[in-house]
Structure formats: C-alpha cells, structure tokens
Design a protein around this motif. Structure first.
Motif, PDB file in Angstrom:
ATOM      1  N   ASP A  31       0.933  -1.287   0.205  1.00  0.00           N
ATOM      2  CA  ASP A  31       0.066  -0.028  -0.013  1.00  0.00           C
ATOM      3  C   ASP A  31       0.882   1.420  -0.022  1.00  0.00           C
ATOM      4  OD1 ASP A  31      -2.222  -1.649  -0.117  1.00  0.00           O
ATOM      5  OD2 ASP A  31      -2.834  -1.264   1.891  1.00  0.00           O
ATOM      6  N   ARG A  32       1.929   1.237   0.554  1.00  0.00           N
ATOM      7  CA  ARG A  32       2.820   2.384   0.494  1.00  0.00           C
ATOM      8  C   ARG A  32       3.792   2.313  -0.485  1.00  0.00           C
ATOM      9  NH1 ARG A  32       4.469   3.123   6.822  1.00  0.00           N
ATOM     10  NH2 ARG A  32       5.052   5.247   6.258  1.00  0.00           N
ATOM     11  N   THR A  33       3.766   1.560  -1.607  1.00  0.00           N
ATOM     12  CA  THR A  33       4.760   1.648  -2.504  1.00  0.00           C
ATOM     13  C   THR A  33       5.231   3.037  -3.065  1.00  0.00           C
ATOM     14  OG1 THR A  33       4.059  -0.613  -3.340  1.00  0.00           O
ATOM     15  CG2 THR A  33       5.376   0.482  -4.637  1.00  0.00           C
ATOM     16  N   ARG A  34       4.092   3.752  -3.357  1.00  0.00           N
ATOM     17  CA  ARG A  34       4.326   4.888  -4.141  1.00  0.00           C
ATOM     18  C   ARG A  34       4.866   5.964  -3.133  1.00  0.00           C
ATOM     19  NH1 ARG A  34       0.859   7.455  -8.365  1.00  0.00           N
ATOM     20  NH2 ARG A  34       0.822   9.702  -7.740  1.00  0.00           N
ATOM     21  N   GLU A  35       4.659   6.025  -1.744  1.00  0.00           N
ATOM     22  CA  GLU A  35       5.203   6.589  -1.120  1.00  0.00           C
ATOM     23  C   GLU A  35       6.779   6.314  -0.823  1.00  0.00           C
ATOM     24  OE1 GLU A  35       3.974   6.114   3.101  1.00  0.00           O
ATOM     25  OE2 GLU A  35       5.778   7.291   4.049  1.00  0.00           O
ATOM     26  N   ILE A  36       6.903   5.133  -0.707  1.00  0.00           N
ATOM     27  CA  ILE A  36       8.248   4.825  -0.645  1.00  0.00           C
ATOM     28  C   ILE A  36       9.052   5.285  -1.719  1.00  0.00           C
ATOM     29  CG2 ILE A  36       9.555   2.737  -0.570  1.00  0.00           C
ATOM     30  CD1 ILE A  36       7.699   1.460   0.974  1.00  0.00           C
ATOM     31  N   ALA A  37       8.436   4.949  -3.014  1.00  0.00           N
ATOM     32  CA  ALA A  37       9.191   5.148  -4.279  1.00  0.00           C
ATOM     33  C   ALA A  37       9.460   6.851  -4.306  1.00  0.00           C
ATOM     34  CB  ALA A  37       8.236   5.039  -5.282  1.00  0.00           C
ATOM     35  N   VAL A  38       8.509   7.601  -3.811  1.00  0.00           N
ATOM     36  CA  VAL A  38       8.682   8.967  -3.518  1.00  0.00           C
ATOM     37  C   VAL A  38       9.753   9.589  -2.718  1.00  0.00           C
ATOM     38  CG1 VAL A  38       7.775  11.275  -2.938  1.00  0.00           C
ATOM     39  CG2 VAL A  38       6.365   9.766  -4.428  1.00  0.00           C
ATOM     40  N   ARG A  39       9.765   8.821  -1.644  1.00  0.00           N
ATOM     41  CA  ARG A  39      10.961   9.091  -0.815  1.00  0.00           C
ATOM     42  C   ARG A  39      12.276   8.774  -1.652  1.00  0.00           C
ATOM     43  NH1 ARG A  39       9.707   7.799   5.360  1.00  0.00           N
ATOM     44  NH2 ARG A  39       7.642   9.053   5.683  1.00  0.00           N
ATOM     45  N   LEU A  40      12.261   7.532  -2.126  1.00  0.00           N
ATOM     46  CA  LEU A  40      13.424   6.904  -2.751  1.00  0.00           C
ATOM     47  C   LEU A  40      13.852   8.077  -3.701  1.00  0.00           C
ATOM     48  CD1 LEU A  40      12.822   3.322  -2.893  1.00  0.00           C
ATOM     49  CD2 LEU A  40      14.729   4.420  -1.594  1.00  0.00           C
ATOM     50  N   ALA A  41      12.849   8.754  -4.626  1.00  0.00           N
ATOM     51  CA  ALA A  41      13.272   9.679  -5.599  1.00  0.00           C
ATOM     52  C   ALA A  41      13.856  10.872  -4.976  1.00  0.00           C
ATOM     53  CB  ALA A  41      12.037   9.832  -6.383  1.00  0.00           C
ATOM     54  N   ILE A  42      13.536  11.272  -3.849  1.00  0.00           N
ATOM     55  CA  ILE A  42      13.896  12.556  -3.462  1.00  0.00           C
ATOM     56  C   ILE A  42      14.988  12.407  -2.502  1.00  0.00           C
ATOM     57  CG2 ILE A  42      11.867  13.790  -3.555  1.00  0.00           C
ATOM     58  CD1 ILE A  42      11.449  13.339  -0.660  1.00  0.00           C
ATOM     59  N   GLY A  43      15.623  11.189  -2.571  1.00  0.00           N
ATOM     60  CA  GLY A  43      17.023  11.109  -1.832  1.00  0.00           C
ATOM     61  C   GLY A  43      17.202  10.066  -0.644  1.00  0.00           C
ATOM     62  N   ALA A  44      16.215   9.560  -0.067  1.00  0.00           N
ATOM     63  CA  ALA A  44      16.116   8.400   0.702  1.00  0.00           C
ATOM     64  C   ALA A  44      17.118   7.238   0.279  1.00  0.00           C
ATOM     65  CB  ALA A  44      14.931   8.107   1.519  1.00  0.00           C
ATOM     66  N   SER A  45      17.570   6.714   1.416  1.00  0.00           N
ATOM     67  CA  SER A  45      18.452   5.414   1.041  1.00  0.00           C
ATOM     68  C   SER A  45      17.532   4.258   1.219  1.00  0.00           C
ATOM     69  CB  SER A  45      19.813   5.250   1.982  1.00  0.00           C
ATOM     70  OG  SER A  45      19.240   4.851   3.148  1.00  0.00           O
ATOM     71  N   PRO A  46      17.677   3.240   0.379  1.00  0.00           N
ATOM     72  CA  PRO A  46      17.002   2.088   0.739  1.00  0.00           C
ATOM     73  C   PRO A  46      17.047   1.467   2.061  1.00  0.00           C
ATOM     74  CG  PRO A  46      18.259   1.668  -1.234  1.00  0.00           C
ATOM     75  CD  PRO A  46      18.788   3.131  -0.815  1.00  0.00           C
ATOM     76  N   ALA A  47      18.306   1.535   2.825  1.00  0.00           N
ATOM     77  CA  ALA A  47      18.143   1.191   4.104  1.00  0.00           C
ATOM     78  C   ALA A  47      17.370   2.045   5.144  1.00  0.00           C
ATOM     79  CB  ALA A  47      19.750   1.824   4.797  1.00  0.00           C
ATOM     80  N   GLU A  48      16.961   3.254   4.638  1.00  0.00           N
ATOM     81  CA  GLU A  48      15.989   3.949   5.426  1.00  0.00           C
ATOM     82  C   GLU A  48      14.543   3.346   5.339  1.00  0.00           C
ATOM     83  OE1 GLU A  48      16.097   8.396   5.375  1.00  0.00           O
ATOM     84  OE2 GLU A  48      17.892   8.050   4.389  1.00  0.00           O
TER      85      GLU A  48
END
Lengths: 881, 118
Positions: free
Chosen positions: A784-801
């Motif tokens: 359900d949060r795929t989209r949110e996670i993708a946005v976060r990754l796109a703006i620079g969050a690391s996979p570890a986060e």
C-alpha cells in the motif's frame, strides 16, 4: 482376487459416486451406459497396471467436472438455464485456476485449515466424550459415589466399612440402592498356566445401582451373594474375548480361585468398566465382618431416586449417620458422608487439562483462520490493479466479491474435507497417547463432533472468503492506493494489526509456558530420589487377602531366601507400595515424648510396610540406628523406622531411636520400637515434597500381595530362575508385573513429559501463525505504501531507510505484543503453578528465551516485506494505479 | 429450416470427432472413445462425461441415432443422414478457413520473430 481387479472395482464405485458432476439430463438418460463404458475402459486400462486405472479415473473426474461446459454447440443459442449453468461452471473453474496459479498460498491455506479443523474436531470429541456425555449407563446422572468423611481428623474421604454401608442402604430415603466394591487380584488355575486376573468384589445390589444388563448370561442371584451361598463369577467382555474367543458356551465353565470352582454366570459389556477388570465376584461379607465398623475398605456407589439432588441425598445420609452415631457411639460418632456424582469422581482429574487444551486449540484455530483471511487479503490487494481495471471496464463490485469468495469457499471446502480425515485419524491415536485419561474407550467421532466441524468450518469459510472479499474490493481502493497511506497506525489495517498483536501475545505466553514446562521436566528427571532404582527388578506373586496368612508368609520367606541365594542376586525384599505416586496411605501415629500437631497429639505420616531386604535392595540410606531386625517367621518384636523428614518436622535435635511408636489405626497397644532413621526418599514421586514417613518392618504374610524387589546383575536370568523357584514352592502361583524398578518410578515423568510435549506443539503452532500474520501484515503495508516509498527514494532517501521504516513499524507492534504476552503469561501462572516443579512460574530466564525466539521469528517474517520496500524503484512513484 | 446443415456449425472438436468415429461403423460409447483416441494418436481422450453430454446433444439434434444394443446397458450409435451432411458442411467450412489462411501466407509453422505486438 488380484489387486488390480480390486482397483477396477473401487474405481468403478468412485466413478459412479461422481456421476452427479455430469449435467442432470445427460445423467438421467445415460447413467447406466456411462458406468458400463467406464468399466470397459477401466478393464482395459487394468492390463497396464493399477496406476493406469488411477490415471483413467483422474481423467474421468476432470472430464465429468467439465462436461457441463464441453460440447457447447457453437452456432446454436443456448437455452437460458444452460447458459446460467455454463457461466457458473466457468466461474468456479476460474477460481480454481486462479488458486492453482499460486500453489504455495493455496497449499499453505488448505493445510492450515485442514489441520486446524482436524485437531479442533478431535479435541472437541475428546472433551465432549470425557466431560460432557453422561457415563455409559442407563440414567447415569443419578449415579453417585458414597464415601465416609471424618471432619474431626481432617480425613476428607475414607473408604466405607461394609456394616455401615448396609445400614446406609437400609435407613436412607434418597437412594434407590447403595452398594460397594473393592478390587482384588485373583489367580485362576483352571488353565495350563496360572493366570492373574484383575477382580472386583461387589456387595449386594451392585447391579441395581448400575442398571446395566449383562452382554450375555445373568448377574448374581441373591443366593450367590450370601456368604454361605454357591460360588459364581461374572466376567468382562475383554476377558471373554481373550480367554474364550467370545464363545457363548463360556457361560457355565468354571474358573478356579484358591482351589475352589467358580462357574461363570454372565458377561458384562466392555463399556461397563473403565478399568481393566476381568472378573466380578460377590464380597460374601460374613456377619462377623459386618460387625467390624472400623474395617473401611469399600468404594461406595449409589443410585439416587428420581428427582433427588446430590445435596438432598447428602443431607439425608448425614441424618442417617447421625442416628448411627447415637447407636454406635464408639465407632460412628464424628463420621459423616461425602457424596459426589460418579461422573465427576471419574473425570475430575482430567477436567482442567482438557479444558485448557480445548481453549488453546480453539484459540489457535481461530487465529489460523483469521490469518488465512489476512493472507487472502494480501493476495487480493496484489490484484488491486486487476480489480480496478475490471471495475473500470464495468464489472460490478458484486462480481469482484463473488470472484474472491469463490476462492475462499474452495479453500474452505477442501480444508474441511481433509480436516475430517485428520480428525478420524487423531481420534484413533489419542487413546494410545492419553492412557491416563478416563473414558478413552468411549472416544469416537460421532455426529456431535461432525456437526462441530461443520459449524467451525462454516465459520472459517465465512472468515476466509467474505472478509477479504468485502475489504479487498472496496470501491475507494484505487484512490486509496494512489493516495498512499499515512502510516501503519493510520487505521488502515486495524483488523490485521489487532490480530497480529494477539498472535504475538499468545506466542509469548505459549512459548514461555512451554519453556517453563520443559525446564520443570528436566529438573524432575535430575531430582535425587534418595535411593537407587537402577538394577532393581520388581514383580508380584499372586496371593489373596482371603488366604491363610501363615501359608502366604511361608511362601514369601522361602521365595526371598531362595532368591538371595542366586549368584546374580545381591539383595531381595518386599514392600506394600513402591516409592512412586499412588501408594499414599496416611496414618496417625503417637511417639512417646512427642506431641504431634493433630488435636489428639498424634501426627499424620505416610507409611510403608517393608522388609530389611527391601531397604537394602533399593539402597535406602541409613542415617542413624540400624535397619529393621531380620525378617523372620518367628520374629515377634515389632519394629519401625522413620525418615529424616519425620525427625526434622516432629523431633528436631532429639534422639528418637529406641522410643516407642504407636500406630493408632491398628488399635490400642499396637506399639513398635523405632530402630533407626532412614534418609528421606521420594516416596510419592519426585515432584512431591517428601512428608514424614514411618517404615513398618513387615511380618511375613502380613501383606499377601506385596511388591517384590530384587537387585540383580542379570535381569533376564532372574525371570527364568524366578519361575523355577515359584514352581518349586507352589506351581499354582502366577507371577506378574515383572519389570525394572526404573520403569515404575519413571512413570512419574509421563504426565509432565506429555504436558511439555503438548504445550510445545501449541507453542510451535502459535509461533508459525504469528510469523505468517506478521508477514502478511507487512506485505500489505509495503504494497500500500509503494508509492510513498518510491517518492521518498526519488527525493534521496536510501534503501536502508526504507528497511528501517518497515522494521520500526514491526518493532512497535512486536513490543506491544510482548507486553501483552507477558501479561498473559502472568495470568497463565495460576494454571501452571500446579504442574511446575523446581522452577518459579514467572521465570525471567524462560521469558527471555521466549522473547528471543519470537524476535527471531519476527525478523524472519518481516525480512521479505522489508527487502521489498528497499527494492522499490523510484520510477514506481510515476506509475499510475 | 431444420434441415440446413449449416445451422449446426461450427461443431466442437469433440462433436466433430464423435461424428467422424461413426462414419465407417456403428459403435457403442467405448468404441467411440477408442476410435478417437487411436485416430488422434492419444491427443483426444474422451471421458464418459464429455462423451455422453455430446452424444445426448447429437441425438437430440438428430445428427446420430441409436442402432441397437450390445447388452442392456450399452447402446450402439449410427450416423444419421443429417449428421453426415453436417459433418460434410463442417469439413467444407474448415477447408475454407484453411484456404483463407494459406492465401495470406499463414502456415502452421511459427510466425517470424518480432512480428508479434503486445
């Protein structure tokens, strides 16, 4: 008949049973022909072996199942009812295919349901049979046990003297009849070898009380019950089967006990006796024994008059006893009665355990079902896009729901069918495991159990099909998915969160309890018993209470002497009870110069009647003084020994060796000299705190059927030599119960071992369920949060986060579950305290261990969703739902 | 026009094969199963469900009829004139389809790579 032709017959029968799958009109006109055709085909396939027949049958089943759909003649418009039928079939087939595409999910859910339904049904059967159903006698709820009670000496339940039992029967107004029994080992010498039989002596009216008709023959006549009347014996169905192969002419044959003939007059059905009774005999109580009002040896049993309650009967009999107290002030004052329902008396000991097991199994099963619903929901959410597209193309929500619940229904139906098979198997196995549980001979899977399965699987099916269908196909789903979620605690998965929380909590409680039981079991096995059972063999040599004591004494003396002379034997002796649970005789004693805690200055002790040889055989430690004087026929100086515990409790820092001890039960003047102090031995099993014990040094023949013990270097040689020696003394004596002493004393571990095993399997199941629950919850969250996670990754969050994101949510849930679980463990404390030995019921070590185990399972369960979160591609943010 | 064979087209593969099995001889149910299996090299194995569902329909439509009994449980079936006509019509239809395909260069060998679009 060859195996393959049997295969053909079985296959033909199955085929016939499955013909209903074909369309009704075809079946109506062609069923005989279809059968004939299949039989011909199976007959040919048989030449290629039974496997070919099986393959043919499988092919047939599939073919029959889809035959409604086949041959849809294109070009000809289907009639409406055909069309509806076709669409139905198609939809079911689609559901089946959809499941077959996900074999891991499919198999896991069906197996979980099957095991859940199977185990719950079997346990329900068990509880129903043991606790709920009336005993297998006519109007069994009117049956009660009747015992004596002495409030003044704090004796809660005592056997009944025959004279008093007769008075009760004569004077009461509440009972149809009161009767009594006592057990007796008998040796039948009518066959080639003497055979030891388990006998029950019954007083008159025993048959009136139970109201059970014999399976063959008759019950005793009044004449046969009189003490001077003719002999007669009634045998059990088991004995009838074992000895006479159910031959009706067994009635009239004669068994020989103590050299006297006893004609068989009747056979009682197997359901009549819960114990392994072989024969029933009348007590034939003499007038003299009826006058002995202190000779308490009968188990009383009675049948209440219709409409009389147990309380009314107890009041009535108490009045009768009060009157008897006035008549016989010396023997009957201060005594009262204790009446309990016969069923309670028989099943009381297993009630708590069974209810506990049933509650745990039901809880686990409900959680398993809810889990499957959760897993199904994950599957539905994964297909959210597919559902959304379908909705966009005009499919109604009803269609989508129907699609999902059809899958649930298939899972439920398959699970139920397999579950019944598992329950049938379990019901056969349970009596061999729960040997100590009463009424196991009555355990069957009946309509009550099957209707229980029906209700529970129906419930399960509703849960696994309807909830995901309704929740998973919500109209606003696409928007919700597109919007992303505000977090795990946002209320989106509240149902599942609650579920997982409960699962974690239950796992903590169960794993914690199982750890405690395992540790307790381990501690039991390493208890120092105070004696050495290794290398000791125990056995019985048949002798009855009615025999001449002098003769029996002679037998015992000769046998022990001859045994001690064997080269491989180090010591031999006898005792009335072995140091194991079950032999708990309690007596009042008075010791010169000591004041005991009882009102009359006596003290309550456990007692064993032993020979010196017995003490040497089991290597009982001598602390002070000396062992009993040598076991001799002419020894009239009566001696006793006491254990260290007696000294610690009743005479600390005193020397009591040489003092006189009075056994109150044996009448005034039954005085013994204390010769020595023994180290404290675990007489009532390792789990019981030892109590003060008095070891009465036996006179020969005083206890006719004692436990013989022999310390030997060669147990096999002993068996051979023993037969020879006994034959040399009296060839009509049966030897029985020959086994190592370790086996007897380790019997005390059976229950703890079983408890630990059962609870461990529950704990494993709970852990597996909690794992599945965590997994499906976080798969949902991440999806359900795929989209949110993708946005976060796109703006620079690391996979570890992103992994941390999932892990934090999981940890929070886990912590909640752990806290709840610790609370639950504390609640389980009260139940566990009774069975634990040597460990505190709230044990920090066990708790830490269970937390560690659950954390490990949780990490494994959340790993996949966490990794999935880390692998979300930033471009996923752009993809529309 | 109950007797226009084209009204029954197209036939399902099962029906086609069952009619075909009855062209040279009357057969009972198991005979049909065996004939179809042999002729197709085991590709089509009819079960009793599909077989009798098809037979029931073919009998109702008047394409085949009962010709006798082997025993009291097994009936023989024969191809009726209408059935033969339908079989011919179906064969003609299939031939036409194949001709059309061939004319466009479609063969039973796989299409060249890259021509398929999703």
């Amino acid at each position: 008949m060859s195996a393959s032709s049997r295969t053909v017959r079985v296959a033909a029968r199955l085929h016939r049973a499955l013909l209903w799958l074909a369309p009704a009109d075809v079946r109506r006109d062609y069923d005989a022909e279809m059968m004939a055709t299949f039989e011909a085909a199976a007959g040919d396939a048989r030449r290629a072996g039974p496997w070919a027949v099986c393959k043919l049958l499988l092919h047939e089943i599939v073919d029959l199942a889809w035959s409604r759909r086949a041959n849809r003649p294109a070009g000809i418009t289907l009639e409406p009812h055909h069309r509806a039928e076709w669409i139905q079939t198609w939809a079911w087939r689609q559901a089946w295919r959809s499941l077959a595409r996900r074999p891991a999910f499919f198999i896991a859910t069906v197996l979980t349901l099957a095991f859940g339904a199977g185990v719950t049904t079997a346990v329900f059967s068990l509880v129903d049979t043991v606790l709920v159903k009336p005993l297998p006698y006519p109007d069994a709820n009117a049956l009660v046990t009747v015992y004596e009670q002495s409030p003044s000496t704090r004796e809660r339940r005592s056997l009944v003297a025959p004279g008093r039992l007769q008075d009760w029967h004569r004077l009461n107004r509440a009972f149809v009849a009161i009767s009594g029994t006592h057990t007796e080992s008998l040796t039948d010498t009518s066959g080639q070898e003497p055979e030891r039989l388990a006998g029950v002596r019954v007083t008159p009216r025993f048959f009136d009380v139970y109201g059970q008709q014999p399976a063959a023959g008759r019950w005793f006549t009044d004449d046969e019950e009189r003490d001077t009347g003719p002999n007669a014996v009634v045998i059990s169905e088991r004995f009838w089967t074992r000895r006479f192969n159910r031959d009706p002419s067994a009635i009239g044959r004669v068994l020989i006990f103590g050299g006297k003939g006893y004609p068989i007059v009747g056979v009682m059905p197997a359901s009549f006796t819960p114990a392994a009774t072989d024969v029933w005999l009348p007590t034939k109580t003499s007038a003299w024994l009826l006058g002995q009002r202190e000779a308490r040896f009968l188990n009383g049993v009675g049948r209440l008059k219709p409409g009389v309650t147990i309380e009314q009967a107890a009041r009535d009999l108490a009045l009768v006893q009060e009157e008897l107290g006035r008549q016989f002030p010396k023997t009957d004052t201060g005594w009262s009665v204790e009446i309990r329902s016969l069923k309670d008396a028989r099943v009381e000991s297993s009630r708590r355990g069974l209810v506990l097991v049933f509650a745990s199994v039901s809880a686990l099963w409900l959680i398993a079902v809810a889990n499957i619903a959760g897993l199904t929901l994950v599957q539905v959410r994964r297909r959210a896009r597919e559902l959304a597209v379908r909705a966009a193309l005009g499919a109604s929500r009803g269609r989508a729901i129907a699609m999902v619940w059809r899958e649930g229904l298939l899972i439920g139906a398959l699970g139920a069918a397999l579950g019944v098979a598992i329950a049938i198997g379990l019901v056969k196995v349970i009596p061999t495991i729960l040997t100590a549980t009463p009424r196991m001979n009555e355990l069957t899977l009946d309509w009550r159990a099957l209707s229980f399965t029906a209700v529970t699987t129906l419930l399960a099916t509703v849960i696994v099909s309807v909830i995901p269908a309704v929740v998973g196909t919500r109209r606003d789903l696409p928007q919700m998915v597109a919007m992303g979620s505000r977090g795990v605690a946002g209320g989106r998965h509240r149902f599942q969160q609650g579920l997982v929380l409960a699962q974690v909590a239950l796992s903590v409680a169960l794993v914690g309890s199982a750890t405690l039981l395992l540790r307790s079991y381990y501690k039991l096995t390493i208890v120092d018993r105070g004696f050495d059972p290794a290398g000791v063999v125990t056995f019985h040599v048949a002798a009855g209470w009615s025999e001449d004591r002098y003769r029996v004494g002679l037998l015992q003396t000769q046998l022990l002497t001859r045994l001690s002379e064997l080269p491989h034997v180090q010591a031999a002796g006898l005792t009335n009870f072995l140091p194991a649970p079950g032999g708990s005789l309690r007596y009042s004693v008075r010791v010169a110069g000591l004041t005991g805690p009882n009102a009359d200055g006596t003290m309550t002790v456990g007692s064993r009647t032993v020979t010196e040889g017995y003490l040497r055989t089991i290597r009982a430690p001598l602390v002070a003084g000396s062992f009993c004087s040598q076991f001799r026929m002419d020894d009239k100086a009566r001696t006793v020994m006491v254990n260290q515990r007696f000294l610690d409790v009743h005479a600390p820092n005193q020397t009591i060796v040489g003092r006189v001890l009075e056994m109150m039960q044996n009448g005034p003047g039954a005085a013994y000299t204390i010769t020595g102090i023994l180290g404290t031995m675990a007489e009532d099993g390792p789990a019981v705190t030892p109590m003060p014990f008095v070891y009465v040094c036996s006179e020969p023949g005083w206890w006719p059927d004692p436990e013989y013990v022999v310390r030997t270097a060669d147990a096999r040689a002993l068996g051979r030599d023993l037969r020879q020696i006994v034959n040399g003394i009296d060839s009509k004596r049966a030897i029985f119960g020959l086994r190592p002493l370790t086996e007897v004393v380790d019997g005390a571990f059976d229950q703890p071992r079983l408890d630990a095993a059962i609870l461990s399997s529950f704990a494993s199941a709970a852990l597996a369920l909690a794992g599945i629950g965590l997994y499906s919850l976080f798969m949902l969250v991440v999806a359900d949060r795929t989209r949110e996670i993708a946005v976060r990754l796109a703006i620079g969050a690391s996979p570890a986060e992103m992994i941390r994101l999932v892990a934090t949510a999981a940890a929070r849930l886990l912590a909640g579950g752990l806290i709840l679980g610790v609370g639950l463990t504390a609640a389980a404390d009260r139940v566990l305290r009774g069975v634990l030995f040597g460990v505190a019921s709230f044990d920090a070590g066990a708790l830490a261990a269970s937390v560690a185990v659950i954390a490990t399972v949780a990490i494994a369960a959340v790993a996949t969703p966490a990794i999935r979160a880390a692998r979300v591609a930033p471009t996923d943010a752009l993809r529309g739902d | 026009m109950a007797h226009d064979p084209n009204r029954f087209l197209p036939l399902s593969a099962h029906q086609f094969h069952i009619l075909l099995a009855l062209t040279d001889a009357d057969r009972h149910g198991y005979g049909v199963i065996q004939d179809v299996e042999q002729r197709t090299g085991g590709d089509m194995r009819l079960g009793t469900g599909t077989l009798y569902t098809a037979i029931a329909r073919l009998v109702t439509l008047g394409l085949i009829g009962e010709s006798g009994r082997e025993d009291d449980r097994r009936r023989y079936y024969r191809l009726l004139p209408l059935g033969r006509a339908v079989l011919q019509a179906e064969t003609r239809r299939l031939e036409a389809l194949v001709r059309h395909a061939h004319a466009r260069g479609v063969r039973s060998s796989p299409a060249p790579a890259g021509t398929r679009r999703s």
